[in-house]
Write a protein that holds these residues in place. Structure first.
Motif, PDB file in Angstrom:
ATOM      1  N   THR A  48       0.838  -1.207   0.000  1.00 44.56           N
ATOM      2  CA  THR A  48       0.000   0.000   0.000  1.00 44.56           C
ATOM      3  C   THR A  48       0.865   1.245   0.000  1.00 44.56           C
ATOM      4  N   THR A  49       0.346   2.303  -0.588  1.00 49.85           N
ATOM      5  CA  THR A  49       1.011   3.601  -0.592  1.00 49.85           C
ATOM      6  C   THR A  49      -0.048   4.670  -0.730  1.00 49.85           C
ATOM      7  N   LEU A  50       0.368   5.924  -0.792  1.00 51.40           N
ATOM      8  CA  LEU A  50      -0.582   7.024  -0.921  1.00 51.40           C
ATOM      9  C   LEU A  50      -0.757   7.387  -2.387  1.00 51.40           C
ATOM     10  N   ASP A  51      -1.980   7.649  -2.780  1.00 52.57           N
ATOM     11  CA  ASP A  51      -2.306   8.029  -4.153  1.00 52.57           C
ATOM     12  C   ASP A  51      -3.134   9.307  -4.083  1.00 52.57           C
ATOM     13  N   ASN A  52      -2.468  10.444  -4.235  1.00 49.59           N
ATOM     14  CA  ASN A  52      -3.103  11.733  -3.963  1.00 49.59           C
ATOM     15  C   ASN A  52      -3.400  12.515  -5.232  1.00 49.59           C
ATOM     16  N   ASP A  53      -4.403  13.382  -5.136  1.00 51.49           N
ATOM     17  CA  ASP A  53      -4.813  14.241  -6.256  1.00 51.49           C
ATOM     18  C   ASP A  53      -4.191  15.631  -6.191  1.00 51.49           C
ATOM     19  N   VAL A  54      -3.550  15.945  -5.056  1.00 55.55           N
ATOM     20  CA  VAL A  54      -3.010  17.287  -4.838  1.00 55.55           C
ATOM     21  C   VAL A  54      -1.506  17.209  -4.670  1.00 55.55           C
ATOM     22  N   ALA A  55      -0.794  18.130  -5.306  1.00 51.03           N
ATOM     23  CA  ALA A  55       0.652  18.251  -5.140  1.00 51.03           C
ATOM     24  C   ALA A  55       0.990  19.667  -4.696  1.00 51.03           C
ATOM     25  N   MET A  56       1.928  19.769  -3.764  1.00 53.82           N
ATOM     26  CA  MET A  56       2.530  21.048  -3.407  1.00 53.82           C
ATOM     27  C   MET A  56       3.985  21.014  -3.853  1.00 53.82           C
ATOM     28  N   LEU A  57       4.457  22.093  -4.446  1.00 57.06           N
ATOM     29  CA  LEU A  57       5.809  22.145  -4.999  1.00 57.06           C
ATOM     30  C   LEU A  57       6.739  22.827  -4.004  1.00 57.06           C
ATOM     31  N   PHE A  58       7.756  22.066  -3.572  1.00 54.04           N
ATOM     32  CA  PHE A  58       8.712  22.559  -2.577  1.00 54.04           C
ATOM     33  C   PHE A  58      10.050  22.817  -3.247  1.00 54.04           C
ATOM     34  N   SER A  59      10.754  23.842  -2.775  1.00 56.08           N
ATOM     35  CA  SER A  59      12.036  24.192  -3.379  1.00 56.08           C
ATOM     36  C   SER A  59      13.037  24.603  -2.314  1.00 56.08           C
ATOM     37  N   HIS A  60      14.151  23.865  -2.229  1.00 54.19           N
ATOM     38  CA  HIS A  60      15.240  24.272  -1.344  1.00 54.19           C
ATOM     39  C   HIS A  60      15.851  25.586  -1.811  1.00 54.19           C
ATOM     40  N   GLU A  61      15.839  25.841  -3.115  1.00 53.24           N
ATOM     41  CA  GLU A  61      16.395  27.096  -3.625  1.00 53.24           C
ATOM     42  C   GLU A  61      15.579  28.293  -3.146  1.00 53.24           C
ATOM     43  N   GLN A  62      14.246  28.169  -3.171  1.00 49.60           N
ATOM     44  CA  GLN A  62      13.420  29.249  -2.632  1.00 49.60           C
ATOM     45  C   GLN A  62      13.690  29.429  -1.138  1.00 49.60           C
ATOM     46  N   LEU A  63      13.738  28.319  -0.409  1.00 51.14           N
ATOM     47  CA  LEU A  63      14.001  28.375   1.030  1.00 51.14           C
ATOM     48  C   LEU A  63      15.292  29.127   1.315  1.00 51.14           C
ATOM     49  N   ASN A  64      16.349  28.797   0.597  1.00 46.53           N
ATOM     50  CA  ASN A  64      17.630  29.454   0.821  1.00 46.53           C
ATOM     51  C   ASN A  64      17.590  30.928   0.439  1.00 46.53           C
ATOM     52  N   ALA A  65      16.940  31.242  -0.665  1.00 46.68           N
ATOM     53  CA  ALA A  65      16.865  32.641  -1.097  1.00 46.68           C
ATOM     54  C   ALA A  65      16.116  33.490  -0.083  1.00 46.68           C
ATOM     55  N   PHE A  66      15.042  32.977   0.478  1.00 46.69           N
ATOM     56  CA  PHE A  66      14.290  33.725   1.494  1.00 46.69           C
ATOM     57  C   PHE A  66      15.090  33.874   2.786  1.00 46.69           C
ATOM     58  N   GLN A  67      15.890  32.866   3.127  1.00 46.66           N
ATOM     59  CA  GLN A  67      16.719  32.989   4.323  1.00 46.66           C
ATOM     60  C   GLN A  67      17.817  34.028   4.125  1.00 46.66           C
ATOM     61  N   ILE A  68      18.322  34.141   2.909  1.00 43.03           N
ATOM     62  CA  ILE A  68      19.366  35.126   2.622  1.00 43.03           C
ATOM     63  C   ILE A  68      18.813  36.546   2.700  1.00 43.03           C
ATOM     64  N   GLN A  69      17.619  36.776   2.188  1.00 42.30           N
ATOM     65  CA  GLN A  69      16.988  38.105   2.214  1.00 42.30           C
ATOM     66  C   GLN A  69      15.567  37.991   2.767  1.00 42.30           C
ATOM     67  N   PRO A  70      15.409  38.020   4.100  1.00 44.24           N
ATOM     68  CA  PRO A  70      14.068  37.959   4.693  1.00 44.24           C
ATOM     69  C   PRO A  70      13.172  39.057   4.129  1.00 44.24           C
ATOM     70  N   GLN A  71      11.930  38.695   3.817  1.00 40.15           N
ATOM     71  CA  GLN A  71      11.051  39.602   3.084  1.00 40.15           C
ATOM     72  C   GLN A  71      10.226  40.528   3.967  1.00 40.15           C
ATOM     73  N   ALA A  72       9.816  40.061   5.140  1.00 39.73           N
ATOM     74  CA  ALA A  72       8.987  40.881   6.027  1.00 39.73           C
ATOM     75  C   ALA A  72       9.039  40.275   7.414  1.00 39.73           C
ATOM     76  N   ASP A  73       8.683  41.056   8.404  1.00 35.18           N
ATOM     77  CA  ASP A  73       8.677  40.569   9.773  1.00 35.18           C
ATOM     78  C   ASP A  73       7.709  39.389   9.895  1.00 35.18           C
ATOM     79  N   GLY A  74       8.231  38.216  10.262  1.00 33.83           N
ATOM     80  CA  GLY A  74       7.400  37.031  10.411  1.00 33.83           C
ATOM     81  C   GLY A  74       7.241  36.204   9.157  1.00 33.83           C
ATOM     82  N   PHE A  75       7.732  36.677   8.016  1.00 33.28           N
ATOM     83  CA  PHE A  75       7.588  35.942   6.752  1.00 33.28           C
ATOM     84  C   PHE A  75       8.632  34.837   6.708  1.00 33.28           C
TER      85      PHE A  75
END
Length: 674
Positions: free
Chosen positions: A385-412
């Motif tokens: 058995t495994t999961l068979d889902n209809d929804v995908a979320m797209l994750f990116s380590h590059e986005q994560l790193n870019a946001f950590q380098i230049q924080p966009q707003a307080d709490g973001f």
């Protein structure tokens, strides 16, 4: 489906091994992980190897029918190695050496680490590669980019940049080094980002993180090749640490057979600083998405955590079992508990295992045994058995790193905001695949692509194709801001996706923690914060407007119809209630079945294969919960009772697994119960 434990025989008197192995077997344990930190015992001095103790430990364990996973010991280079070959030790951005004495004290680009690491791995694989008790290998331990600035890393980074940009003028142009007179005139001037300032050129900083990530992936490939050469036919995996880390797990695991994760759900209050390190169900979905298949948990919570910070709360009654089943419900095929015995020596004395320091079975141990018995009984039902889902979320380590380098707003925060959307879907009973943003997502009914801060034509074209083919796409604020070199794009946001979204950002306000109001089309008012894009629809319709400050009555959320598909653009960070309301609308349009109002603390997921499906209903909270299950013909895998759906009540930490299927599928259930 199996359960196991992490065990450190080198920490305990040999006389205890037989008792431990026998008790493991009696507890239903099938797998034991060994030796990932044992380099100094395996090679006490340079070139002198001692495998006798490990031979004996494996013989004792296998004598009780237990299988063994061996770890390569490169996470903890021994003192003789770091003393005689100091290039093994990483150097921080101030030029200070990280000395031995903790762990992970190694530079992946060290020639000495590669030389002596290869030798110990070759010796281990030659010795144990054909041992029938050894079923597979774990590389190193919790690999992460270690931000090293030694001479070897400096040379390697320079070569990495030369490969990418070819010439110095090209590097200067792509990074924009003309700012603050940062232009290079000789390759020898190019170094790692020394000093640690967060205000260095952001393109420079992002490329250094990419280089560091590539170095980790190369180190893992180096180990995998050695393991497979001398131990053919046995799996190779690695135990990733939970997010966020700067290394890209998708690259790191390209040489692994499957992903493994070390999973320690928070035992403290939800607003406690330690608990915010852990991301629960999202961590498990991220892990499943690394290889897009089922995975292992190589370290699962067994007791009170404590080492790197003051001790956390003790797991409440039912928590160990419930969270182990949570891992299974989200795709884990093996659960290995950390650890068998709580350590009496070393820094992790208070990171508790199944047995406390006195070694006598207690509440947590008995709870684990219950889980182990259930897994062993239900293994035929879970198989395949495994999961068979209809929804995908797209994750990116590059986005994560870019946001950590230049924080966009307080709490973001990229991961926190990603998690809020993921949580919104869970609150509806919608299970989600979390994929590398570069993966193929064309087959999903709904794709959520949040905060695509960095963007290029390749990903923009894939999103256009997906929508043109009838897909439902969700974009969010801070999309299309920069190119892949971390340089701002010249057109209105969301830049390459403006036409697809049918809307552009007129201006934006980083509102931070100043809470704002929005009004959805159903005239329901909700809150938002962190960021407000003031939107001008072109071909899109307005779904929600702001109801506060100078941008009141301006569009906050839009929907654009494109061919057979549609694109939602969320211009702000919504609160939990607003997320649920909007996601219900989007899921309904996408034709996704969802269950409204899953109580907070309850999770509903489904694993299936041909002929049967297993719906996991987990109360992960300390309170009783009531949930309505759709009508149907179910059999409880836990109790064997037949149910027709309707209202069920779950006690704190209670687990229910409802089986639906064909007669052949049900036969697996009866097989598991007999």
């Amino acid at each position: 489906m199996k359960v196991g434990v992490d065990y450190y025989p080198e920490h305990w008197d040999v006389a205890m091994w037989e008792q431990d192995a026998r008790q493991m077997r009696e507890a239903g344990i099938k797998i034991v992980r060994l030796a990932e930190f044992a380099w100094s015992r395996l090679e006490p001095t340079e070139g002198q190897f001692d495998f006798d103790w490990l031979d004996r430990a494996i013989a004792v364990l296998s004598g009780q029918g237990l299988e063994v996973v061996l770890g390569t010991p490169t996470a903890t280079p021994p003192v003789w190695l770091t003393t005689d070959y100091p290039d093994v030790l990483p150097v921080d951005n101030k030029g200070h050496t990280h000395y031995a004495g903790v762990r992970l004290h190694r530079c992946y680009n060290s020639p000495s680490l590669r030389k002596y690491g290869a030798r110990i791995i070759e010796k281990l694989t030659q010795h144990y590669g054909s041992n029938p008790a050894v079923i597979g290998w774990q590389t190193d331990n919790e690999l992460a980019a270690n931000d090293c600035h030694c001479e070897n890393c400096t040379r390697k980074f320079r070569s990495w940049l030369q490969e990418k940009y070819k010439t110095l003028p090209e590097l200067n142009r792509e990074w924009g080094t003309v700012v603050w007179s940062g232009e290079y005139s000789d390759w020898a001037q190019v170094k790692t980002p020394l000093g640690g300032s967060p205000f260095l050129n952001p393109s420079f900083l992002l490329d250094f993180r990419r280089f560091s990530s590539d170095t980790v992936a190369d180190f893992n490939r180096f180990q995998a090749a050695l393991l497979r050469e001398n131990s053919p036919g046995k799996f190779v995996t690695h135990n990733l640490w939970g997010y966020p880390v700067s290394a890209d797990y998708y690259d790191m695991f390209d040489s692994m057979d499957f992903a493994s994760v070390d999973y320690y759900p928070a035992t403290d209050l939800l607003d406690d600083s330690k608990s915010r390190m852990y991301h629960g169900a999202l961590t498990l979905d991220l892990t499943r998405g690394v290889k897009q298949k089922n995975f292992w948990v190589m370290e699962q919570l067994s007791g009170t955590p404590g080492c790197w910070y003051p001790m956390s709360r003790t797991p409440f009654p039912g928590m160990i079992r419930a969270y182990a089943w949570q891992s299974v419900s989200r795709g884990a095929d093996t659960i290995v508990q950390f650890r068998w015995r709580s350590a009496r020596i070393g820094a992790e004395q208070f990171w508790h295992g199944l047995l406390d320091h006195h070694g006598e079975p207690g509440r947590r141990y008995k709870e684990f045994v219950q889980f182990s018995e259930e897994v062993n009984r239900l293994a035929p039902l879970l198989e395949g058995t495994t999961l068979d889902n209809d929804v995908a979320m797209l994750f990116s380590h590059e986005q994560l790193n870019a946001f950590q380098i230049q924080p966009q707003a307080d709490g973001f925060d990229y991961l926190t905001n990603f998690k809020s959307l993921h949580t919104g879907l869970m609150s509806m009973g919608v299970s989600t695949d979390v994929l590398n943003w570069r993966s193929d997502f064309q087959g999903y009914k709904l794709v959520i692509a949040p905060m695509l801060y960095l963007i290029n034509d390749e990903i923009a074209d894939k999103l256009r194709e997906y929508v043109s083919n009838g897909g439902k796409l969700v974009l969010t604020t801070r999309t299309g801001v920069k190119n892949m070199n971390n340089v701002c794009l010249p057109n209105r946001l969301p830049n390459l996706l403006t036409e697809l979204a049918g809307v552009y950002v007129d201006e934006y306000d980083p509102v931070g923690k100043d809470t704002q109001k929005i009004l959805l089309q159903n005239d329901q008012a909700y809150s938002c914060s962190q960021w407000c894009d003031v939107l001008t629809p072109v071909t899109a319709e307005t779904i929600a407007t702001y109801e506060s400050e100078y941008f009141a009555d301006r569009a906050a959320i839009t929907r654009n119809v494109v061919c057979a598909g549609s694109v939602y653009y969320i211009g702000t960070i919504l609160d939990a209630d607003a997320n649920r309301a909007l996601l219900r609308r989007i899921a309904s349009e996408a034709g996704i079945d969802f269950q409204l109002n899953v109580p907070e603390g309850v999770e509903v997921t489904t694993r299936s294969t041909e002929g049967r499906s297993l719906r996991f209903i987990l109360n992960l909270s300390k309170d009783s919960k009531v949930l309505s299950i759709p009508k149907g013909d179910y059999v409880s895998a836990i109790s064997g009772d037949r149910l027709q759906g309707g209202i069920i009540e779950l006690q704190p930490g209670e687990v229910e697994i409802l089986v639906q299927g064909t007669e052949e599928g049900y036969s697996k259930l009866w097989q598991s119960r007999n």
